[in-house]
Design an enzyme around this catalytic site. Sequence first.
Site, PDB file in Angstrom:
ATOM      1  N   LEU A 267     -11.243  10.807   6.142  1.00  0.00           N
ATOM      2  CA  LEU A 267     -12.335  11.597   5.591  1.00  0.00           C
ATOM      3  C   LEU A 267     -13.630  11.255   6.314  1.00  0.00           C
ATOM      4  CD1 LEU A 267     -11.407  11.271   1.815  1.00  0.00           C
ATOM      5  CD2 LEU A 267     -10.772  13.069   3.422  1.00  0.00           C
TER       6      LEU A 267
ATOM      7  N   LYS B 275      -3.283   2.443   8.676  1.00  0.00           N
ATOM      8  CA  LYS B 275      -3.565   1.293   7.823  1.00  0.00           C
ATOM      9  C   LYS B 275      -2.349   0.388   7.697  1.00  0.00           C
ATOM     10  CE  LYS B 275      -6.834   3.663   4.723  1.00  0.00           C
ATOM     11  NZ  LYS B 275      -7.100   3.971   3.288  1.00  0.00           N
TER      12      LYS B 275
ATOM     13  N   GLY C 268      -9.264  -5.814   3.340  1.00  0.00           N
ATOM     14  CA  GLY C 268     -10.428  -6.360   4.027  1.00  0.00           C
ATOM     15  C   GLY C 268     -10.717  -5.725   5.370  1.00  0.00           C
ATOM     16  N   GLY C 269     -10.135  -4.551   5.618  1.00  0.00           N
ATOM     17  CA  GLY C 269     -10.435  -3.846   6.860  1.00  0.00           C
ATOM     18  C   GLY C 269      -9.556  -4.223   8.035  1.00  0.00           C
TER      19      GLY C 269
ATOM     20  N   ARG D   6      -6.584  -7.170 -10.489  1.00  0.00           N
ATOM     21  CA  ARG D   6      -7.344  -8.367 -10.860  1.00  0.00           C
ATOM     22  C   ARG D   6      -8.748  -7.966 -11.275  1.00  0.00           C
ATOM     23  NH1 ARG D   6     -10.773  -8.314  -6.598  1.00  0.00           N
ATOM     24  NH2 ARG D   6      -9.945  -7.761  -4.555  1.00  0.00           N
TER      25      ARG D   6
ATOM     26  N   LYS E  69       0.808  -1.217   0.000  1.00  0.00           N
ATOM     27  CA  LYS E  69       0.000   0.000   0.000  1.00  0.00           C
ATOM     28  C   LYS E  69       0.846   1.275   0.000  1.00  0.00           C
ATOM     29  CE  LYS E  69      -3.899  -2.274   0.107  1.00  0.00           C
ATOM     30  NZ  LYS E  69      -3.379  -3.640   0.056  1.00  0.00           N
TER      31      LYS E  69
ATOM     32  N   LYS F 285     -17.625  -4.733   0.614  1.00  0.00           N
ATOM     33  CA  LYS F 285     -18.668  -4.217  -0.259  1.00  0.00           C
ATOM     34  C   LYS F 285     -19.902  -5.124  -0.240  1.00  0.00           C
ATOM     35  CE  LYS F 285     -14.933  -2.523  -3.162  1.00  0.00           C
ATOM     36  NZ  LYS F 285     -14.133  -2.777  -4.371  1.00  0.00           N
TER      37      LYS F 285
ATOM     38  N   ARG G 123     -24.657  -8.465  -3.636  1.00  0.00           N
ATOM     39  CA  ARG G 123     -23.923  -9.689  -3.316  1.00  0.00           C
ATOM     40  C   ARG G 123     -24.767 -10.557  -2.389  1.00  0.00           C
ATOM     41  NH1 ARG G 123     -17.517  -8.298  -2.412  1.00  0.00           N
ATOM     42  NH2 ARG G 123     -17.327  -6.643  -3.992  1.00  0.00           N
TER      43      ARG G 123
END
Length: 447
Positions: A203, A158, A164-165, A291, A116, A237, A337
């Site tokens: 944010l 982070k 994935g959090g 991907r 990242k 998501k 989903r």
Amino acid sequence: MFQKILIANRGEIALRVLRACKELGIQTVVVHSTADADAMHVRLADESVCIGPPPSRDSYLNIHQIVAACEITGADAVHPGYGFLSENAKFADILAAHNITFIGPSGDHIRIMGDKIEAKRTAKRLGIPVVPGSDGAVTDEKEAKRIAAEIGYPVIIKASAGGGGRGMKVALTEADLEIALQTARTEAGAAFGDDAVYIEKYLQKPRHIEVQVFGDGFGRGVHFGERDCSLQRRHQKVWEEANSPALNAEERSRIGGICAKAIADLGYSGAGTIEFLYENGEFYFIEMNTRLQVEHPVTEAITGIDLVHEQIRVASGGGLSVRQEDIKFNGHAIECRINAEDPRTFTPSPGTITHFHTPGGLGIRVDSGVYSGYKIPPYYDSLIGKLIVHGRNRVECMMRLRRALDEFVVDGIKTTLPLFRDLVGNADIANGDYDIHWLEKYLAKEE
């Protein structure tokens, strides 16, 4: 073009890739664990190879078994789908060493975007707007306080190797920073074997906007518009839309152009998704996924372009089939989903599906690898299907989605279908007025 493609995945995405291969006249091989012997993609493939017991580490993550399956069957390419080995640079390198094509970007590009911190540096160099924050890993509390004071609170910490959090913590004030830093490091080390973390401005009410890009590996790049993935739970998501209700045509063209140029300049090959937080008219780079995305069907719906066909074409050396000016956006699409989970607690619900009926009609698509009588194993991700709805505009799309959800029947297990039936009737959702925190606040009220 390839003669035979091995699909190194399972479930709906394996079936999705298999269908694309059949349409292109390419022979298919699928690999599977013993738990997936009765899966639909195994039944429909030209060949199948069992590569191990149910645990992913012994089957779908077992690189040596997958390479052996390629050699046994004579597969000249591998499509990794998403998840599992799809963003594993070592896997891409090993396939290349065996003269097997990895249908995706180079191992070097996977490595760059998988880190990242390096991804953020690269994005900044390529002209992609980034969130204010540290230039690299934060090594101690004193440095963290200095950076946080410069960019202003609140800040988010982070994991550099994260996703994935996991390894993400928010510090609202300086008093919160020490514990947030320690906790994020501990989580990152446990989850990814790397405790490096970085700091960004947090944010308050952003949307999650991502741009679908493609590169031919020879300096050409295009974008296929954006998707709005702001409805999330624990950074996962749940509901995706294309195009975003929050953007206008000018903003869409601007950010898409920036991303397409960046991909071209990078010399990137294949599909990628550049993800942003969007607030007050500004875009801030989060990460790039190297991907195919779970939510790619909504982009296919509004462009009419098969993204898996495009992946295979580019990987085979055929280049991009379209120029930017050929890509037109038609109508609106939404994906839900469908997970085998309790719709309130989100506890996984493996078991036998006793009745499975999918909706139909104009503008309705269901991507799923399950069927009546199928036993959902407890070892893998709980996604069992995706409902994709397309309409001439967002109002028509929402009405069609409501009808499709009413038709969708899955008996024998719990699913998230009731959640979507609630959401489609919510005024905020109908108005497109939501951000990345909206769903968790909504679920908290429902408890």
